[in-house]
Design an enzyme around this catalytic site. Structure first.
Site, PDB file in Angstrom:
ATOM      1  N   GLY A 247       0.802  -1.203   0.000  1.00 13.18           N
ATOM      2  CA  GLY A 247       0.000   0.000   0.000  1.00 13.18           C
ATOM      3  C   GLY A 247       0.840   1.260   0.000  1.00 13.18           C
ATOM      4  O   GLY A 247       0.304   2.363   0.039  1.00 13.18           O
ATOM      5  N   ASP A 248       2.164   1.081  -0.036  1.00 18.65           N
ATOM      6  CA  ASP A 248       3.068   2.223  -0.070  1.00 18.65           C
ATOM      7  C   ASP A 248       4.247   1.852  -0.955  1.00 18.65           C
ATOM      8  O   ASP A 248       4.160   0.923  -1.758  1.00 18.65           O
ATOM      9  CB  ASP A 248       3.508   2.611   1.342  1.00 18.65           C
ATOM     10  N   ASP A 249       5.364   2.562  -0.829  1.00 17.03           N
ATOM     11  CA  ASP A 249       6.501   2.301  -1.703  1.00 17.03           C
ATOM     12  C   ASP A 249       7.008   0.860  -1.539  1.00 17.03           C
ATOM     13  O   ASP A 249       7.138   0.370  -0.414  1.00 17.03           O
ATOM     14  CB  ASP A 249       7.650   3.256  -1.380  1.00 17.03           C
ATOM     15  N   SER A 280       2.007  -1.564  -6.593  1.00 13.72           N
ATOM     16  CA  SER A 280       1.722  -0.557  -5.576  1.00 13.72           C
ATOM     17  C   SER A 280       0.867   0.557  -6.179  1.00 13.72           C
ATOM     18  O   SER A 280       1.385   1.595  -6.595  1.00 13.72           O
ATOM     19  CB  SER A 280       3.016   0.027  -5.002  1.00 13.72           C
TER      20      SER A 280
END
Length: 474
Positions: A247-249, A280
């Site tokens: 959900g992020d980098d 992502s």
């Protein structure tokens, strides 16, 4: 009987399997170094029923193994089962934690099972909140020659309750990470499945000579801050052959936050990334920053596959960060269904507190992208520097991007940007060569192949040894 009695007195319960046990199966695995002494978690009262808390058993096993680790090293095996545990510290040099392919290390969901610790000195506060933070599930400080590996065994952070509390602002302190190792050298994290961390999954910090490879990292794409691998103020690191859904980098390269990172002054340098597949939708495949106030230099990334991600490569910085991001080299990146291929943001302005220096301007230069293809991409390049502090030495060569259809653009909620040209540039300078669609005027055409170093980083010359452990009763 004599051997057993010696083991019993030491509290090691036959750490040397060759002396104390006979096994049906020999498991081989690659590691920085092999170990002379071995124990199994069940030797110390561990129960893999998914319900019994094993924190004390794990701590006891590591403490006992630490007594013999100087004599040829020591390793703890987590056998098949579901092993519930709170935070624990790898206190020993020359130590291996091996998680069997049929083992699941389950992170406790109780806040009380995670001690409160001070913020990192290069951050000055917790990442989520001012003040202290919860210790990570697996921690270690000032260690040498430590391996966390397995037969693709699983570490499950069981992060859902943490995500809910964070979203509803019911957490007073920063969420724990899954693995955080500090001030250490000769570190290996490999051959594991990591899932559902409360926040970042792998966070080597202030470390040297780090190998992170063959990881499968999976978290819901809707949950923020579930970064995959975050090398932070580390020198001589390689990241290899991993699959990340986040959900992020997927990979976030960091080195401290504003005035605290500037004062601490430890950069991330000599980082090699190769063979990464990332999904992502809300963030970047590879991000440099935004916490980069100790500096980031000499990052080499290649053979990257980006699928349904917000951006391929992103530089995040702002006024107040100071330091630099320079000598960045990316090649052979394949992107499919992206909002941005290349993204640089000079206005990523979250600050730890009001004490940051507004005169601390970051230096962004010598950024090289080459040999890339993209399909179903909305914006090829969104490159926004800082007024009065332009990003310079940008080079993009041999890049072909197919733009997304109108329907896809609408689905990605990029109405305004979709109306513009596929490039958006300001306060930057550099060149381009053989790039389709044609870049903005600040990247004029020049016949050039953007740089990629021909030398080999020392960490890439490290060859892992083939180690073995006995497992299973005859």
């Amino acid at each position: 009987m004599d051997n057993f009695f010696v083991c019993f007195l030491l509290g090691l319960i036959c750490l040397n399997l060759a002396e104390c046990r006979s096994y049906a199966e020999q498991i081989q695995f690659p590691a920085l170094n092999c170990r002379k002494h071995t124990a199994i978690l069940t030797d110390f009262g561990g129960k893999g029923d998914g319900k019994t808390l094993n924190t004390n058993a794990i701590k006891s096993a590591i403490a006992s193994l630490s007594k013999v680790a100087s004599d040829g090293g020591a390793q703890l095996i987590v056998p098949p089962g579901k092993w519930l545990t709170g935070s624990f510290n790898l206190i020993s040099d020359h130590f291996t934690l091996y998680i069997h392919k049929d083992a699941i290390l389950l992170a406790s969901q109780e806040e009380s099972d995670y001690p409160l610790i001070d913020p990192l000195p290069s951050y000055g506060r917790g990442r989520d909140a001012v003040g202290k933070r919860y210790a990570s599930l697996i921690t270690g400080t000032n260690l040498t020659d430590v391996v966390i590996t397995g037969g693709n065994g699983t570490i499950d952070g069981q992060g859902a309750i943490w995500w809910q509390k964070f979203k509803s602002k019911k957490l007073k302190y920063t969420r724990p990470y899954l693995i955080e190792i500090l001030f250490s050298n000769q570190l290996q994290i490999s051959h594991l499945t990591l899932t559902n961390s409360p926040s970042w999954h792998v966070h080597p910090t202030y470390c040297r000579d780090v190998i992170v490879e063959r990881l499968t990292i999976i978290a819901p794409v809707t949950v923020p801050n579930t970064d995959g691998i975050n090398p932070d103020s580390c020198i001589n690191t390689r990241i290899r052959d991993s699959y990340i859904v986040s959900g992020d980098d997927c990979i976030a390269v960091k080195s401290g936050w504003d005035q605290y990172g500037i004062k601490f002054g430890m950069p991330t340098q000599h980082l090699s990334i190769k063979g990464i597949t990332c999904i992502s939708p809300k963030s970047a495949v590879i991000a440099l920053g935004s916490e980069m106030s100790g500096g980031i230099q000499d990052v080499r990334a290649e053979e990257i596959v980006a699928i349904n991600s917000e951006s391929g490569v992103r530089i995040k910085t702002a006024v107040g960060r100071g330091a630099y991001v320079k000598d960045i080299y990316v090649r052979n990146i394949n992107m499919n269904t992206m909002k941005y291929a290349f993204w640089m943001s000079g206005n990523y302005g979250s600050h730890p507190d009001d004490g940051y220096d507004p005169k601390a301007l970051p230096e962004i230069k010598n950024i090289n992208f080459r040999d890339a293809v993209g399909k179903n991409v909305t914006i090829v390049g969104d490159l926004i520097g800082i007024e009065g502090d332009p990003f310079t030495g940008i080079c993009i060569s041999n890049v072909t991007v197919e733009l997304a259809k109108k329907k896809v653009v609408e689905e990605l909620d990029l109405f305004e940007k979709a109306k513009k040209l596929p490039w958006n540039c300001s306060d930057i300078g550099g060149v381009s060569s053989r790039v389709t669609p044609t870049p903005c005027g600040l990247l004029p055409e020049k016949e050039v192949d953007c740089a990629f170093p021909s030398d080999v980083l020392p960490i890439d010359n490290v060859v892992l040894k083939t180690c073995s452990i006995g497992f299973g009763k005859k």
